[in-house]
Design a protein around this motif. Structure first.
Motif, short mmCIF file in Angstrom:
data_model
loop_
_atom_site.label_atom_id
_atom_site.label_comp_id
_atom_site.label_asym_id
_atom_site.label_seq_id
_atom_site.Cartn_x
_atom_site.Cartn_y
_atom_site.Cartn_z
N VAL A 57 0.87 -1.17 0.00
CA VAL A 57 0.00 0.00 0.00
C VAL A 57 0.91 1.22 0.00
CG1 VAL A 57 -1.72 1.32 1.27
CG2 VAL A 57 -1.86 -1.17 1.21
N ALA A 58 0.79 2.06 -1.03
CA ALA A 58 1.58 3.29 -1.14
C ALA A 58 0.63 4.48 -1.06
CB ALA A 58 2.35 3.30 -2.45
N ILE A 59 0.90 5.36 -0.11
CA ILE A 59 0.07 6.53 0.14
C ILE A 59 0.94 7.76 -0.10
CG2 ILE A 59 -1.30 7.75 1.87
CD1 ILE A 59 -1.28 4.91 3.36
N SER A 60 0.44 8.70 -0.88
CA SER A 60 1.21 9.93 -1.09
C SER A 60 0.28 11.11 -1.20
CB SER A 60 2.08 9.81 -2.35
OG SER A 60 1.28 9.69 -3.50
N GLY A 61 0.81 12.28 -0.87
CA GLY A 61 -0.01 13.46 -0.97
C GLY A 61 0.78 14.73 -0.78
N ASP A 62 0.19 15.83 -1.24
CA ASP A 62 0.77 17.15 -1.10
C ASP A 62 0.14 17.85 0.10
OD1 ASP A 62 2.25 16.73 -3.41
OD2 ASP A 62 0.67 17.54 -4.69
N ASN A 63 0.87 18.81 0.65
CA ASN A 63 0.38 19.56 1.80
C ASN A 63 -0.91 20.31 1.46
OD1 ASN A 63 0.30 20.76 4.35
ND2 ASN A 63 1.49 22.50 3.65
N ALA A 64 -0.99 20.83 0.25
CA ALA A 64 -2.18 21.54 -0.21
C ALA A 64 -2.18 21.54 -1.74
CB ALA A 64 -2.18 22.98 0.31
N VAL A 65 -3.30 21.87 -2.34
CA VAL A 65 -3.38 21.95 -3.80
C VAL A 65 -2.34 22.95 -4.29
CG1 VAL A 65 -4.84 22.59 -5.74
CG2 VAL A 65 -5.81 21.30 -3.84
N GLY A 66 -1.51 22.54 -5.23
CA GLY A 66 -0.48 23.42 -5.78
C GLY A 66 0.79 23.49 -4.96
N SER A 67 0.85 22.79 -3.84
CA SER A 67 2.03 22.81 -2.98
C SER A 67 3.08 21.83 -3.47
CB SER A 67 1.63 22.44 -1.54
OG SER A 67 2.77 22.27 -0.73
N ASP A 68 4.35 22.19 -3.32
CA ASP A 68 5.43 21.26 -3.63
C ASP A 68 5.83 20.42 -2.43
OD1 ASP A 68 5.64 22.08 -6.28
OD2 ASP A 68 7.07 23.67 -5.80
N GLU A 69 5.29 20.73 -1.25
CA GLU A 69 5.58 19.94 -0.04
C GLU A 69 4.84 18.62 -0.16
OE1 GLU A 69 5.71 20.61 4.77
OE2 GLU A 69 4.43 21.89 3.55
#
Length: 109
Positions: free
Chosen positions: A5-17
């Motif tokens: 299971v691989a989970i990924s995400g950005d801090n906010a829409v348009g964020s590079d974090e």
């Protein structure tokens, strides 16, 4: 149930974090605790910090080690928590960040 299971995400829409967490097992992923370092059942995680321009990775060995606790899993959802110490320079640096009380709840394909 899946073996990875691989989970990924950005801090906010348009964020590079960005943060990603992966749990992998030689058997189906189940409720329980998964630790780094690598073994038959383990977890890994990376964090990208656009302010420093650094990739951070949960270090091996680190204190405390990266820990993912899967608290619920069904045919279509997995939930849990994660915590651990991350090091700059993709896990080889001496600067560290402590992640605590991370939570996830994501749909499975």
């Amino acid at each position: 149930m899946p073996n990875t299971v691989a989970i990924s995400g950005d801090n906010a829409v348009g964020s590079d974090e960005h943060l990603d967490v992966t749990v992998q097992s030689s058997n189906a992923i189940a409720v329980g605790t998964y630790l780094q370092p690598l073994g038959l059942s383990f977890c890994t995680s990376r964090y990208y910090d656009p302010v420093s321009g650094q990739g951070w990775q949960a270090g091996t060995p680190s204190s405390p080690p990266l820990k993912v606790v899967v608290t619920f899993i069904s045919a279509n959802r997995i939930t849990g928590t994660f915590s651990g110490q991350y090091f700059d320079l993709n896990g080889t640096g001496t600067n560290s960040k402590q992640f605590t009380e991370g939570e996830f709840s994501v749909a499975l394909p």
